[in-house]
Write an enzyme that holds these catalytic residues in place. Structure first.
Site, PDB file in Angstrom:
ATOM      1  N   HIS A 173      42.758  95.522  39.582  1.00 51.65           N
ATOM      2  CA  HIS A 173      40.950  94.749  39.994  1.00 51.65           C
ATOM      3  C   HIS A 173      40.448  95.756  40.371  1.00 51.65           C
ATOM      4  O   HIS A 173      39.603  95.525  40.935  1.00 51.65           O
ATOM      5  CB  HIS A 173      41.598  93.567  40.417  1.00 51.65           C
ATOM      6  CG  HIS A 173      40.177  92.685  40.623  1.00 51.65           C
ATOM      7  ND1 HIS A 173      39.786  91.589  39.982  1.00 51.65           N
ATOM      8  CD2 HIS A 173      39.541  92.997  42.092  1.00 51.65           C
ATOM      9  CE1 HIS A 173      39.017  90.629  40.619  1.00 51.65           C
ATOM     10  NE2 HIS A 173      38.471  91.305  41.313  1.00 51.65           N
ATOM     11  N   GLU A 174      40.886  95.567  42.200  1.00 48.79           N
ATOM     12  CA  GLU A 174      39.913  97.117  43.018  1.00 48.79           C
ATOM     13  C   GLU A 174      39.109  98.241  42.620  1.00 48.79           C
ATOM     14  O   GLU A 174      38.492  98.361  42.976  1.00 48.79           O
ATOM     15  CB  GLU A 174      40.366  96.630  44.606  1.00 48.79           C
ATOM     16  CG  GLU A 174      40.229  95.361  45.035  1.00 48.79           C
ATOM     17  CD  GLU A 174      39.478  94.586  44.392  1.00 48.79           C
ATOM     18  OE1 GLU A 174      38.654  94.889  45.229  1.00 48.79           O
ATOM     19  OE2 GLU A 174      39.601  93.186  45.133  1.00 48.79           O
ATOM     20  N   HIS A 177      36.649  97.665  40.395  1.00 53.70           N
ATOM     21  CA  HIS A 177      34.561  97.630  41.056  1.00 53.70           C
ATOM     22  C   HIS A 177      34.897  99.459  41.391  1.00 53.70           C
ATOM     23  O   HIS A 177      33.657  99.907  41.144  1.00 53.70           O
ATOM     24  CB  HIS A 177      35.569  97.490  42.698  1.00 53.70           C
ATOM     25  CG  HIS A 177      35.737  95.514  41.601  1.00 53.70           C
ATOM     26  ND1 HIS A 177      34.764  94.939  40.950  1.00 53.70           N
ATOM     27  CD2 HIS A 177      36.493  94.651  42.219  1.00 53.70           C
ATOM     28  CE1 HIS A 177      34.476  93.768  41.289  1.00 53.70           C
ATOM     29  NE2 HIS A 177      36.059  93.560  41.560  1.00 53.70           N
ATOM     30  N   GLU A 259      33.455  89.501  38.262  1.00 55.60           N
ATOM     31  CA  GLU A 259      34.846  89.565  38.917  1.00 55.60           C
ATOM     32  C   GLU A 259      36.255  89.492  37.157  1.00 55.60           C
ATOM     33  O   GLU A 259      37.361  89.506  37.417  1.00 55.60           O
ATOM     34  CB  GLU A 259      34.688  88.202  39.156  1.00 55.60           C
ATOM     35  CG  GLU A 259      34.321  88.868  40.522  1.00 55.60           C
ATOM     36  CD  GLU A 259      34.985  90.018  41.684  1.00 55.60           C
ATOM     37  OE1 GLU A 259      36.267  89.704  41.869  1.00 55.60           O
ATOM     38  OE2 GLU A 259      34.338  90.224  42.244  1.00 55.60           O
TER      39      GLU A 259
END
Length: 663
Positions: A173-174, A177, A259
């Protein structure tokens, strides 16, 4: 066809930054007008006949408006400059501790191992890793302006409570980003909100101090003055927090979609929807609020889960509800997780939010056997070049993606690295010696020694034979495929060098490169990589300078000329391949259609610097044209890999490894 998702998201991130600046300026104007209205109402008297508009255009009105706008802009500018330190500054701001690359803590080693696998698989430098020791909640975030200086921060609660699969889901997930350019806009949001918030903070201070004075003053005049100031302060407080409300509303609207995209990307990267879904479920049980820092609200939009309680959470929450995020990952997943929790955990512990990983979650991935410490070396794979030419668009389609092949490659590579080799990469001296070894490992021992003796006998940068001897056998055995991944693993240690030490390292590497009065493509790629990622402005994101290919036609000529020569064995074949590569970038009859006789590496460096100024949407065609050149003969050799990696890196296009894993 090319998959433009990465490049579109990069372009959207830049557009969102511009939009935020516009909205911020609009908020500054509206807040200034509102404060002026309060000032007009407070100072107006029966003898004053000026309307609000006339008063606003008067000397007093202009001074008031200018002062308010100037104050907001000044506070945001100060915060903007304060955060110019990038990810490291944000990590320090929340009190996070830098994880020692050579840590022996098993939870921290597992975290580092997962991050390294994802970094190698995605083609970005390994981020600096931090932990918030005093946080028992489950949360994480990344910060920085570019992947070159990104940091990843995780709470101690996440390290303690997440299984490896769940941790991998959070890391995926990170990394989304990082790849999508979200970090830059996240940091700028902090600065923007700081300026808008200052009016409310000033109003709160005036209101509280005036109320305190009025309660202790015995004189009527003083009480009236204090009450008037309290009313003025209350008005500023309301105006300031109305601005903050709308600022956070924008923040939440932008963040929520990103997100959900990052959740989907994590599933794509890890091929394990239960990993991130289970991590989200545990956040719902245990919570993700940050309690050890006063910046929890500022960081809310940056974190994996909500880091602060929000009033009007349906409007101002930066993340969709946990249940919605889990169901978006896979319909029915939430029900399965609840059922598994009921079957494996006593009801009393569920009510207390206890955190116990389920057996099936632990075994749902082939990575489950690597729960603690480094990946095991149970499976041995050989690293091999691509054996067939990719289809058109395959190269740009892989940019910013993690494929199953690249994930297997990363696992295999880390499993094949000897423990001593890998541990040395995490130390300052080991990382320095790796750079020397990368330049000299293919030389004969006597020649290598002669080249190393050219370096000045600096205490920290002199060659150390006993360390070089630990690197050279592995570099020789694993071949060119290990060179850039090993350098990426060493980047956290190299980033710890002071600016003058980084410059000294670059000079030492340059001395070794030029010891034989020639520079290979790999040596050029190595020096360019170090310069780009260790320079003073490594964290500065380049702006868009060109929105068409015409201004950079000469630089395209330089790049494609070198790529055509690297992919062919004869000048006639190179000329034909060059024509194929340049065809989509210029009109018939243009000078760019003629391939130059020769290209210097200095000219190549200048060309790549200018091409990085192109709009993100123009870069995939360049990547694919270069890919067409290197796959002309149906395979990618070491030299072609080096130049493709260099092009991708210099264009800010993180590319997964071009090698595949074969059993």
């Amino acid at each position: 066809m090319s998959n433009p998702a990465f490049f579109e998201r990069q372009a959207n991130a830049r557009r969102n930054t511009s939009l935020l600046v516009v909205l911020f300026l609009a908020a500054v104007v509206l807040i200034s007008l509102a404060v002026c209205l309060v000032g007009y109402m407070v100072t107006r008297s029966e003898s004053t006949s000026l309307s609000y508009l006339d008063w606003l255009l008067s000397k007093h009105g202009l001074i008031t408006a200018g002062s308010v706008a100037g104050l907001i802009l000044l506070v945001s500018l100060v915060r903007w400059l304060d955060l110019a330190g990038g990810g490291e500054r944000v990590a320090n701001m929340v009190g996070a501790r830098l994880i020692d690359p050579s840590t022996q803590n098993q939870d921290e080693r597992r975290f580092r191992n997962v991050v390294e696998e994802m970094a190698i698989a995605s083609g970005v430098p390994v981020p600096q890793l931090y932990v918030m020791d005093r946080e028992s909640s489950i949360n994480a975030f990344v910060a920085g302006y570019t992947p070159s200086e990104a940091v990843m921060v995780i709470t101690q609660g996440a390290l303690n409570n997440l299984s490896r699969d769940e941790l991998q889901g959070v890391v995926g997930h990170e990394f989304s980003h990082i790849l999508n350019g979200d970090m830059r806009i996240n940091i700028r949001l902090i600065a923007i909100l700081a300026g808008i918030l200052v009016i409310g903070q000033i109003g709160s201070f005036i209101f509280q101090s005036s109320a305190h004075r009025s309660s202790f003053s015995s004189r009527r005049d003083n009480q009236q003055a204090a009450i008037a100031m309290a009313v003025f302060g209350l008005a500023l407080l309301v105006i300031g927090y109305v601005g903050v409300f709308f600022g956070r509303l924008i923040q939440a609207a932008v963040s929520r979609q990103r997100e959900l995209l990052a959740d989907a990307s994590s599933v794509q990267f890890t091929r394990n929807p239960e990993g991130i879904a289970s991590a989200l479920y545990k956040i719902g049980q245990k919570g993700g609020l940050l309690r050890s820092t006063s910046h929890a609200t500022d960081m809310n939009h940056m974190c994996f889960g909500e880091s602060a309680k929000m009033a009007f959470s349906s409007l101002l929450a930066s993340h969709p509800p946990i249940e919605k995020r889990i169901e978006a990952i896979q319909p029915g997943m939430l029900t399965r997780l609840k059922s598994r929790m009921r079957d494996t955990v006593p009801a009393a512990e569920i009510r207390r939010g206890a955190d116990t990983a389920s057996p099936s979650a632990q075994s749902s991935s082939p990575l489950a056997s690597q729960v603690a410490g480094f990946a095991s070396g149970g499976i041995s794979r050989n690293l091999s070049p691509i054996s067939r030419a990719p289809t058109p668009g395959q190269f740009s389609g892989k940019v910013g993606q993690v494929t199953r092949d690249s994930e297997q490659y990363a696992e295999s590579l880390l499993a094949q690295l000897p423990a001593t080799f890998r541990e040395l990469l995490y130390t300052r001296s080991g990382a320095i010696q790796l750079c020397y070894a990368l330049v000299t490992y293919e030389l004969e021992p006597d020649t290598r020694q002669n080249h190393l003796e050219l370096l000045e006998p600096h205490p920290a940068f002199r060659p150390e034979a006993h360390l070089l001897e630990r690197f050279i056998p592995t570099l020789t055995k694993l071949g060119p495929g290990i060179r850039f991944p090993a350098l990426e693993l060493a980047m956290p240690a190299l980033r710890q060098l002071a600016p003058d030490e980084r410059e000294l390292l670059a000079n030492c590497v340059q001395t070794l490169v030029m010891a034989d009065n020639r520079m290979t493509l790999f040596e050029f790629a190595l020096t360019s990589f170090l310069k780009r990622h260790l320079s003073v402005d490594a964290g500065r994101a380049p702006g868009v300078r060109y929105r068409s290919y015409r201004p950079v036609a000469a630089h395209l000529t330089t790049l494609f000329s070198l790529m055509a020569r690297a992919g062919t064995a004869s000048s006639e074949e190179a000329s034909q391949l060059y024509q194929e590569a340049i065809a989509g970038f210029c009109e018939p009859g243009d000078a760019a259609n003629t391939m130059p006789d020769k290209v210097s590496l200095k000219a190549l460096g200048e060309a790549l610097r200018h091409l990085n100024g192109l709009s993100p949407l123009l870069k995939p065609a360049i990547i694919d044209a270069c890919g067409h050149c290197v796959t002309h003969d149906g395979k990618v050799d070491a030299t072609e890999y080096d130049i493709m990696r260099l092009v991708a890196d210099q264009l800010d296009c993180p590319m997964p490894p071009l090698t595949t894993t074969t059993v």
